[in-house]
Design a protein around this motif. Structure first.
Motif, PDB file in Angstrom:
ATOM      1  N   ASP A 178      -4.952  -9.714  -3.414  1.00 28.04           N
ATOM      2  CA  ASP A 178      -3.511  -9.564  -3.591  1.00 28.04           C
ATOM      3  C   ASP A 178      -3.144  -8.639  -4.742  1.00 28.04           C
ATOM      4  O   ASP A 178      -1.961  -8.306  -4.905  1.00 28.04           O
ATOM      5  CB  ASP A 178      -2.864 -10.933  -3.821  1.00 28.04           C
ATOM      6  CG  ASP A 178      -3.061 -11.857  -2.633  1.00 28.04           C
ATOM      7  OD1 ASP A 178      -3.321 -11.342  -1.523  1.00 28.04           O
ATOM      8  OD2 ASP A 178      -2.977 -13.084  -2.814  1.00 28.04           O
ATOM      9  N   PRO A 180      -2.481  -5.340  -6.716  1.00 34.34           N
ATOM     10  CA  PRO A 180      -2.218  -3.965  -6.315  1.00 34.34           C
ATOM     11  C   PRO A 180      -3.069  -2.981  -7.118  1.00 34.34           C
ATOM     12  O   PRO A 180      -3.637  -3.323  -8.157  1.00 34.34           O
ATOM     13  CB  PRO A 180      -0.730  -3.794  -6.639  1.00 34.34           C
ATOM     14  CG  PRO A 180      -0.512  -4.702  -7.801  1.00 34.34           C
ATOM     15  CD  PRO A 180      -1.433  -5.881  -7.589  1.00 34.34           C
ATOM     16  N   THR A 181      -3.130  -1.762  -6.632  1.00 32.91           N
ATOM     17  CA  THR A 181      -3.759  -0.661  -7.372  1.00 32.91           C
ATOM     18  C   THR A 181      -2.684  -0.042  -8.256  1.00 32.91           C
ATOM     19  O   THR A 181      -1.773   0.644  -7.772  1.00 32.91           O
ATOM     20  CB  THR A 181      -4.336   0.379  -6.406  1.00 32.91           C
ATOM     21  OG1 THR A 181      -5.300  -0.249  -5.565  1.00 32.91           O
ATOM     22  CG2 THR A 181      -4.998   1.514  -7.167  1.00 32.91           C
ATOM     23  N   ARG A 182      -2.788  -0.279  -9.557  1.00 34.67           N
ATOM     24  CA  ARG A 182      -1.745   0.164 -10.501  1.00 34.67           C
ATOM     25  C   ARG A 182      -2.201   1.441 -11.202  1.00 34.67           C
ATOM     26  O   ARG A 182      -3.314   1.510 -11.738  1.00 34.67           O
ATOM     27  CB  ARG A 182      -1.455  -0.929 -11.516  1.00 34.67           C
ATOM     28  CG  ARG A 182      -0.473  -0.529 -12.612  1.00 34.67           C
ATOM     29  CD  ARG A 182       0.023  -1.737 -13.368  1.00 34.67           C
ATOM     30  NE  ARG A 182       0.889  -2.567 -12.525  1.00 34.67           N
ATOM     31  CZ  ARG A 182       1.533  -3.648 -12.973  1.00 34.67           C
ATOM     32  NH1 ARG A 182       1.406  -4.042 -14.229  1.00 34.67           N
ATOM     33  NH2 ARG A 182       2.303  -4.339 -12.154  1.00 34.67           N
ATOM     34  N   ARG A 209       4.173  -0.282  -3.322  1.00 35.78           N
ATOM     35  CA  ARG A 209       4.754  -1.611  -3.479  1.00 35.78           C
ATOM     36  C   ARG A 209       5.885  -1.617  -4.496  1.00 35.78           C
ATOM     37  O   ARG A 209       6.919  -2.261  -4.273  1.00 35.78           O
ATOM     38  CB  ARG A 209       3.672  -2.603  -3.913  1.00 35.78           C
ATOM     39  CG  ARG A 209       4.165  -4.030  -4.034  1.00 35.78           C
ATOM     40  CD  ARG A 209       3.084  -4.962  -4.553  1.00 35.78           C
ATOM     41  NE  ARG A 209       1.943  -5.059  -3.653  1.00 35.78           N
ATOM     42  CZ  ARG A 209       0.905  -5.859  -3.869  1.00 35.78           C
ATOM     43  NH1 ARG A 209       0.875  -6.633  -4.971  1.00 35.78           N
ATOM     44  NH2 ARG A 209      -0.096  -5.897  -3.012  1.00 35.78           N
ATOM     45  N   ASP A 229       2.667   0.758  -8.311  1.00 33.17           N
ATOM     46  CA  ASP A 229       1.798  -0.248  -7.698  1.00 33.17           C
ATOM     47  C   ASP A 229       1.630   0.087  -6.225  1.00 33.17           C
ATOM     48  O   ASP A 229       2.623   0.170  -5.485  1.00 33.17           O
ATOM     49  CB  ASP A 229       2.388  -1.649  -7.847  1.00 33.17           C
ATOM     50  CG  ASP A 229       2.381  -2.126  -9.287  1.00 33.17           C
ATOM     51  OD1 ASP A 229       1.566  -1.607 -10.064  1.00 33.17           O
ATOM     52  OD2 ASP A 229       3.202  -3.000  -9.627  1.00 33.17           O
ATOM     53  N   GLU A 231      -0.529  -0.685  -2.475  1.00 32.75           N
ATOM     54  CA  GLU A 231      -1.289  -1.680  -1.736  1.00 32.75           C
ATOM     55  C   GLU A 231      -2.769  -1.320  -1.777  1.00 32.75           C
ATOM     56  O   GLU A 231      -3.151  -0.159  -1.637  1.00 32.75           O
ATOM     57  CB  GLU A 231      -0.814  -1.747  -0.285  1.00 32.75           C
ATOM     58  CG  GLU A 231       0.618  -2.211  -0.115  1.00 32.75           C
ATOM     59  CD  GLU A 231       0.796  -3.668  -0.477  1.00 32.75           C
ATOM     60  OE1 GLU A 231      -0.218  -4.404  -0.530  1.00 32.75           O
ATOM     61  OE2 GLU A 231       1.942  -4.086  -0.707  1.00 32.75           O
ATOM     62  N   SER A 232      -3.608  -2.329  -2.022  1.00 31.72           N
ATOM     63  CA  SER A 232      -5.046  -2.085  -2.136  1.00 31.72           C
ATOM     64  C   SER A 232      -5.614  -1.677  -0.787  1.00 31.72           C
ATOM     65  O   SER A 232      -5.534  -2.423   0.192  1.00 31.72           O
ATOM     66  CB  SER A 232      -5.753  -3.347  -2.643  1.00 31.72           C
ATOM     67  OG  SER A 232      -5.297  -3.680  -3.935  1.00 31.72           O
ATOM     68  N   SER A 236      -5.957   4.194  -1.394  1.00 36.30           N
ATOM     69  CA  SER A 236      -5.136   4.091  -2.606  1.00 36.30           C
ATOM     70  C   SER A 236      -5.757   4.825  -3.790  1.00 36.30           C
ATOM     71  O   SER A 236      -5.035   5.317  -4.659  1.00 36.30           O
ATOM     72  CB  SER A 236      -4.916   2.619  -2.958  1.00 36.30           C
ATOM     73  OG  SER A 236      -6.153   1.966  -3.179  1.00 36.30           O
TER      74      SER A 236
END
Length: 403
Positions: A178, A180-182, A209, A229, A231-232, A236
């Motif tokens: 859950d 995210p890729t930040r 996101r 952010d 979605e993984s 990404s």
């Protein structure tokens, strides 16, 4: 002459077609005399006699202690809080240093769940077996908490729903799936609308996101930094390859990770955040069981720490609990090896070259020989010449006054 019994009020004739081995027996009709009276079987009669008139359900045991927000504030165990916060910090540091293969394996394992106030562990264990299954969880007990580790993300989510239904006190962390890729996008003008940035990234086939503009820490004016952010997914990470966007040269970087330990804004404990905390609330100012925004105390009233009971807020960085957590943070293996190696070398140098042993007076050191300077320690011959010169000077000085 024998007469057949005629049907009376008590008996009547009923025709049955009894199937035998799945076949219809309509040709072979049988007549059975059935009475109008109701006959109870022995089993039903015994059950009716033995069963009580009002059925009662078995009472369930209480698994967790109920919350009481008006109870007297009980000071938590400092050692357990420090150990949990230290273990969490060490786990985060170790996770950041792993390679991609180990990171992929860690993504599959859900985070642990720490539960407080367990009253009946065998009953809780049997309930978890019914809900999760036998092989989908394992427990580990500490002084005041129970650590529950699930094997799959589905079991983790089921456990969270079960604890919420039981109104249990617990804290946990976010699932790796859950998260995210930040990233941080630099050099974009602060006046750029967030919707425009999001639409531009979506045109490049990124699942966005959230987009947030970074504000100055003190003056709160917008900076040319935007936190995004995603979605993984496997795509990404391609955002790091971007060099320009919206006619602007940009730079995509990983966000800065603060070195301070995270503190929950709900219970004021260290090692987790408010989003995954289900403990009773504690005020950051007075330490009572309510939200910090609902504190009735005035600003003139001295504060009280919810962790150490000191006269300071719970987020004070010089709190004894926070300082103890920082002190107990274990050094990395590389630093400990260098420390031990330097100490070992220093010991060897002292034994082979003692510091108290001074060089001889006539000997010159290597630095003195190369620099062309004379030795600082005079030789015995130079000392005797100096003494003789002083004696001659004193004698001549006396002779002047005698004349």
């Amino acid at each position: 002459m024998q007469q057949h019994p005629s049907p009376s009020h008590n008996h009547h004739l009923v025709q049955y077609n009894i199937p035998i081995d799945g076949h219809d027996t309509s040709p072979n009709e049988e007549w059975v005399v059935k009475s109008n009276k109701r006959n109870c079987s022995s089993s039903s009669a015994s059950e009716s006699l033995n069963s009580p008139k009002t059925p009662t359900q078995p009472t369930k045991k209480k698994l967790f202690t109920s919350r009481n927000r008006f109870e007297v504030f009980s000071q938590p165990d400092k050692n357990d809080d420090i150990q949990n916060a230290t273990d969490t910090t060490n786990n985060v540091d170790q996770t950041n240093n792993l390679d991609q293969t180990n990171a992929e394996s860690l993504i599959k394992s859900p985070p642990p769940v720490f539960v407080k106030g367990v009253q009946d562990f065998p009953e809780l264990c049997s309930s978890l077996i019914e809900v999760l299954g036998v092989e989908n969880f394992i427990c580990k007990s500490s002084t005041d908490r129970l650590k529950i580790q699930t094997s799959t993300p589905e079991a983790y989510r089921t456990l969270i729903h079960f604890l919420k239904d039981q109104n249990a006190e617990y804290h946990t962390y976010q699932l790796q799936q859950d998260k995210p890729t930040r990233v941080v996008i630099r050099n974009l003008h602060p006046s750029t609308p967030i919707t425009l940035i999001k639409s531009e990234l979506e045109l490049r086939e990124f699942e966005v996101r959230n987009v947030t503009n970074v504000l100055h820490k003190v003056h709160k004016y917008p900076l040319p930094f935007f936190i995004v952010d995603l979605e993984s997914s496997s795509q990404s990470n391609d955002i790091y390859k971007l060099t320009s966007m919206l006619h602007t040269k940009i730079k995509v970087e990983e966000p800065y990770k603060p070195k301070i330990i995270s503190q929950c804004l709900n219970c004021q404990e260290y090692g987790h955040t408010k989003s995954y905390c289900n403990y009773s609330s504690h005020c950051v100012r007075c330490g009572d069981h309510h939200q910090s925004s609902d504190c009735p105390m005035s600003r003139d009233t001295p504060p009280k720490c919810a962790l150490c009971q000191g006269t300071h807020p719970a987020n004070y960085r010089r709190c004894s609990v926070y300082k103890e957590i920082q002190r107990r943070k274990k050094p990395s293996p590389n630093n400990s090896f260098l420390f031990d190696n330097s100490r070992f070398k220093k010991h060897n140098v002292q034994t082979s070259h003692p510091e108290n042993d001074a060089p001889p007076n006539n000997a010159r050191s290597y630095a003195q020989a190369t620099s062309g300077q004379r030795p600082t320690h005079p030789s015995p011959s130079s000392e005797s010449n100096t003494i003789n010169a002083m004696i001659l000077f004193l004698e001549e000085f006396k002779s002047i006054f005698t004349k």
